[in-house]
Design a protein around this motif. Structure first.
Motif, short mmCIF file in Angstrom:
data_model
loop_
_atom_site.label_atom_id
_atom_site.label_comp_id
_atom_site.label_asym_id
_atom_site.label_seq_id
_atom_site.Cartn_x
_atom_site.Cartn_y
_atom_site.Cartn_z
N GLU A 43 0.85 -1.18 0.00
CA GLU A 43 0.00 0.00 0.00
C GLU A 43 0.90 1.24 0.00
OE1 GLU A 43 -3.21 -0.10 -0.33
OE2 GLU A 43 -3.33 -2.29 -0.19
N THR A 44 1.03 1.87 -1.14
CA THR A 44 1.93 3.02 -1.24
C THR A 44 1.35 4.29 -0.61
OG1 THR A 44 1.07 3.53 -3.43
CG2 THR A 44 3.03 2.13 -3.31
N GLN A 45 0.04 4.40 -0.57
CA GLN A 45 -0.57 5.59 0.05
C GLN A 45 -0.91 5.29 1.51
OE1 GLN A 45 -3.54 7.89 -2.00
NE2 GLN A 45 -2.99 7.02 -3.99
N PRO A 46 -0.75 6.23 2.43
CA PRO A 46 -0.38 7.64 2.19
C PRO A 46 1.11 7.92 2.40
CG PRO A 46 -1.19 7.41 4.41
CD PRO A 46 -1.23 6.03 3.82
N ASP A 47 1.91 6.88 2.75
CA ASP A 47 3.29 7.14 3.15
C ASP A 47 4.25 7.33 1.98
OD1 ASP A 47 2.64 6.95 5.89
OD2 ASP A 47 2.73 4.77 5.80
N TYR A 48 3.99 6.67 0.85
CA TYR A 48 4.91 6.75 -0.28
C TYR A 48 4.27 7.38 -1.52
CZ TYR A 48 8.15 3.89 2.40
OH TYR A 48 9.02 3.43 3.35
N ALA A 49 3.03 7.73 -1.41
CA ALA A 49 2.31 8.43 -2.49
C ALA A 49 1.15 9.16 -1.82
CB ALA A 49 1.80 7.44 -3.54
N SER A 50 0.44 9.96 -2.60
CA SER A 50 -0.65 10.74 -2.04
C SER A 50 -1.78 10.85 -3.06
CB SER A 50 -0.16 12.15 -1.66
OG SER A 50 0.22 12.86 -2.83
N GLU A 51 -2.88 11.45 -2.64
CA GLU A 51 -3.98 11.64 -3.57
C GLU A 51 -3.59 12.57 -4.70
OE1 GLU A 51 -7.57 12.80 -1.67
OE2 GLU A 51 -7.69 11.02 -0.40
N ASP A 52 -2.77 13.58 -4.37
CA ASP A 52 -2.33 14.51 -5.41
C ASP A 52 -1.28 13.90 -6.33
OD1 ASP A 52 -4.02 16.44 -4.39
OD2 ASP A 52 -2.49 17.26 -3.04
N ALA A 53 -0.44 13.02 -5.79
CA ALA A 53 0.59 12.34 -6.58
C ALA A 53 0.45 10.84 -6.29
CB ALA A 53 1.98 12.85 -6.22
N PRO A 54 -0.53 10.19 -6.92
CA PRO A 54 -0.91 8.84 -6.49
C PRO A 54 0.00 7.71 -6.96
CG PRO A 54 -2.27 9.55 -8.33
CD PRO A 54 -1.40 10.71 -7.98
N TYR A 55 1.02 8.00 -7.78
CA TYR A 55 1.81 6.92 -8.37
C TYR A 55 3.24 6.92 -7.81
CZ TYR A 55 -2.08 7.24 -11.60
OH TYR A 55 -3.33 7.31 -12.14
N PHE A 56 3.70 5.71 -7.42
CA PHE A 56 5.06 5.54 -6.93
C PHE A 56 5.95 5.22 -8.13
CE2 PHE A 56 8.65 3.24 -5.13
CZ PHE A 56 9.02 4.11 -4.12
N MET A 57 7.01 6.02 -8.34
CA MET A 57 7.75 5.95 -9.60
C MET A 57 9.23 5.60 -9.43
SD MET A 57 5.81 9.29 -11.22
CE MET A 57 6.53 9.18 -12.84
N ASP A 58 9.65 5.17 -8.23
CA ASP A 58 11.05 4.81 -7.97
C ASP A 58 11.19 3.29 -8.09
OD1 ASP A 58 13.57 4.26 -7.00
OD2 ASP A 58 13.45 5.69 -5.34
N GLU A 59 11.61 2.82 -9.27
CA GLU A 59 11.69 1.38 -9.49
C GLU A 59 12.74 0.73 -8.59
OE1 GLU A 59 12.11 -1.89 -13.14
OE2 GLU A 59 12.59 0.23 -13.50
N GLY A 60 13.88 1.41 -8.36
CA GLY A 60 14.92 0.83 -7.52
C GLY A 60 14.43 0.56 -6.11
#
Length: 675
Positions: free
Chosen positions: A218-235
């Motif tokens: 679950e990336t939200q709310p700690d690693y993504a947010s409603e305003d920026a909902p996508y986690f983009m760090d593949e590493g």
């Protein structure tokens, strides 16, 4: 004397005649008998009284010069039957359109006091009950249908010429067709402007005692947010996928119920037939009409998903025979705020009949209708649902705790799904087990068997299909159940504003884009909100809360105001021959000016910097010294400048049979190179 019952279709007449027997004559109007004229608008301010004409006959395909008879011949025959009858009963379809047809029959046959009867199903009981309780024609329903027809005609006749001028090509506007095309164009532009976002998730897999299961990060709310909902760090996602174990924070075992959908409305029938049977909305309505006329199903033009209380016993009998459990209480389904809900959902008339109809297509549609109608009153399906929240330390110091969720469900009781087994759509079928999460306890530590990075990307919105566009039209309040198939017919094969690609998806054609661009920002009726409001005003006419002249007059005034604003911005050039306005036309990539009085006035002029130029006469042909490459005779140079111009060489031996012609290339004939 016998009594005369007039229905719409010959098939329906034949069925009912057998039930009523002696003392009755059952005849068919064959649908509409009068309409607005084909060659003029047929209605004018300030009284807006429609001018009706009989519907002309049409050519018989493949029969040169032969025509189907028009409605005038039909009416003449019906008049003889009515004159012989002791009483006339009008039993056209039970909707506004049917009410209007009954009124037209009354007018055309000069009936003083006809009996109006309606039945939502063609069965002996329903027909005889209707005949025992006749009423008069409902003029409010007639007025609502008349307003719909007149509004459509006004938009088409008043706006189409201006749209053609704006677009430089022959186009047509429609009160409901143009908003439908607008939706398709809008979706296509959303797709064209879409830019995918690549993002990542993580799935951790675990070995269970019986079968494997998984949990998702679950990336939200700690690693993504409603305003920026996508986690983009593949590493970082790869390091999360390497977590060796998770700790259970909480676990919950619950039961979830899943209820069946309602019986078919017009829209849901068209959508289901499209997905499961591959039928277009038009084909579905054609097949359903045939099933209704033969008495196999109830009326198919409806926006009410509920069955009538009278048939609950029939459903119970079928369910008992099939070993199916009924719901504890009769189900009532939500009806949309815009729905008329005048008739129950589309259902079989004889619930014990498993197969009905003529031909495989009717039989398949009947089965679809029957199964859905039975299922709507069956017991809920039930699932055992396990939900676990899990956590792990982050792979980097200072980052938030990693949180995972595992959710799984197992079908514990089929309920209505038992009847729908084998259905291959997402709407009515779920696998019996999805992610079988075992029973866990808080503080349990579970070892990760494997982890994987989920590489994702956002997707562009899908193009509409005919079925999904019909659903969107209903959601936007554009049209009514009786109009959806006609809208599809108009915008796709008839006008060519929308095309079908990849066998099912809708894409606007250049003509469709042109008509939308010409309308947007200039005419309010193209916006779905305006059309929805107009449908509500038509409903108010049907309910007696507004009047025909008031509604039609307001739209007429609105159109006149919008037309005036648009026309003020158009260049005005008058035809020197007839005085009507010239319009700029683009054909095959070339622009020219033509008279709006076409086809009566055939004046065309060249386009010079966006304005009509001088008319240039055709130059006389000139015999040249060039020889025909085929027969050797002299070539003739033929030229005409301006709109529809040409410039080429042709053989002077044309009358003797040599039809050789050559393009003009720098003043000489462009002979083909010898092979």
């Amino acid at each position: 004397m016998t009594k005369l019952l007039i229905v719409e279709s010959p098939e329906k007449a034949e069925v009912i005649q057998g039930w009523l027997g002696d003392g009755w004559t059952v005849a068919a109007s064959k649908g509409h008998i009068r309409d607005l004229p084909e060659d003029e608008m047929g209605v004018e301010a300030p009284d807006f009284r429609p001018k009706y004409t009989f519907i002309p006959g049409r050519l018989i395909p493949g029969e040169k010069g032969k025509r189907y008879p028009g409605s005038k011949e039909r009416v003449a025959w019906l008049k003889t039957q009515a004159d012989r009858a002791s009483a006339v009963y009008l039993a056209t379809d039970p909707d506004r359109e049917g009410e209007s047809i009954s009124w037209h029959l009354q007018q055309a046959l000069q009936l003083k006091s006809p009996h109006r009867v309606t039945f939502a199903e063609i069965t002996p009981t329903a027909v005889k009950a209707a005949l025992a309780s006749p009423r008069s024609i409902d003029m409010q329903l007639v007025a609502a249908q008349e307003a719909r027809r007149v509004l459509d005609r006004m938009v088409g006749y008043m706006v189409s010429p201006v749209v053609s001028d704006l677009a430089g090509q022959q186009l047509s506007a429609g009160r409901t067709q143009s908003p439908a095309v607008w939706l398709v164009v809008q979706r296509e532009r959303e797709i064209a402007g879409f830019k995918p976002t690549h993002h990542f998730g993580v799935q951790l897999n675990f070995a269970g005692a019986k079968s494997s299961w998984h949990a998702l990060w679950e990336t939200q709310p700690d690693y993504a947010s409603e305003d920026a909902p996508y986690f983009m760090d593949e590493g970082f996602a790869q390091r999360v996928a390497s977590v060796p174990e998770l700790t259970v924070e909480h676990f919950e075992a619950t039961e979830r119920k899943r209820s069946p959908p309602g019986a078919f409305t017009t829209v849901t029938l068209q959508q289901a037939a499209s997905v499961r049977l591959g039928y277009t909305p038009g084909k579905t309505m054609e097949l359903a009409q045939a099933l209704f006329d033969k008495g196999h199903i109830t009326y198919h033009r409806t926006d009410n998903p509920n069955v009538s209380e009278e048939v609950l016993g029939d459903i119970f009998a079928v369910a008992s025979r099939l070993g199916l459990d009924m719901a504890d209480e009769p189900r009532k389904f939500k009806v949309s705020a815009a729905a008329q809900a005048g008739h129950p959902a589309c259902t079989p008339t004889r619930w014990d009949v498993e197969e009905a109809g003529e031909g495989a297509e009717q039989i398949a549609l009947y089965k679809l209708i029957r199964i859905r109608a039975i299922a709507c009153q069956l017991a809920d399906a039930r699932y055992a649902v396990h939900t676990a929240g899990l956590r792990a330390d982050p792979p980097e110091v200072g980052r938030p705790t990693l949180k995972f969720t595992a959710t799984g469900r197992t079908l514990t009781y089929s309920g209505w799904l038992k009847l729908m087994a084998g259905d291959d759509t997402d709407e009515d079928k779920e696998p019996e087990a999805l992610n079988p999460v075992p029973t866990l306890q808080a503080s349990d530590v579970v070892s990760v068997e494997s982890g994987e990075v989920l590489r994702k990307q956002t997707k562009a919105p899908k193009r509409y299909t005919e079925a999904s566009l019909v659903g969107k039209l209903e959601a936007e309040g554009i049209g009514r159940p009786s109009t959806y198939a006609a809208i599809m017919e108009t915008i796709i094969p008839k006008r060519g504003y929308v095309e079908v690609v990849d066998k099912k998806f809708l894409r606007p054609t250049p003509k469709g884009v042109a008509v939308v661009d010409a309308l947007l920002g200039r005419f309010s009726f193209v916006e779905p909100g305006f059309t929805r409001g107009m449908e509500e005003r038509l409903d108010e006419i049907a309910q007696g809360r507004d009047g025909y002249k008031s509604v039609v007059g307001r739209l007429h005034d609105d159109l006149q105001a919008e037309l005036s604003r648009v026309q003020d911005g158009l260049p005005k050039f008058a035809c020197a021959t007839c005085g009507k306005s010239l319009r700029r036309i683009v054909a095959k990539g070339k622009a020219f000016w033509g008279c709006s009085g076409h086809p009566e006035c055939k004046v065309t002029l060249p386009d010079v910097d966006g304005k009509p130029g001088e008319r240039i006469a055709k130059e006389p042909p000139v015999t040249t010294s060039f020889a025909c490459g085929k027969c050797g005779k002299p070539l003739v140079h033929r030229r005409k400048q301006g709109a529809g111009g040409y410039d080429f060489f042709s053989c002077s031996g044309f009358k003797e049979g040599c039809k050789q012609a050559y393009e003009n290339k720098d003043g000489s004939p462009d002979y083909p190179e010898a092979k």
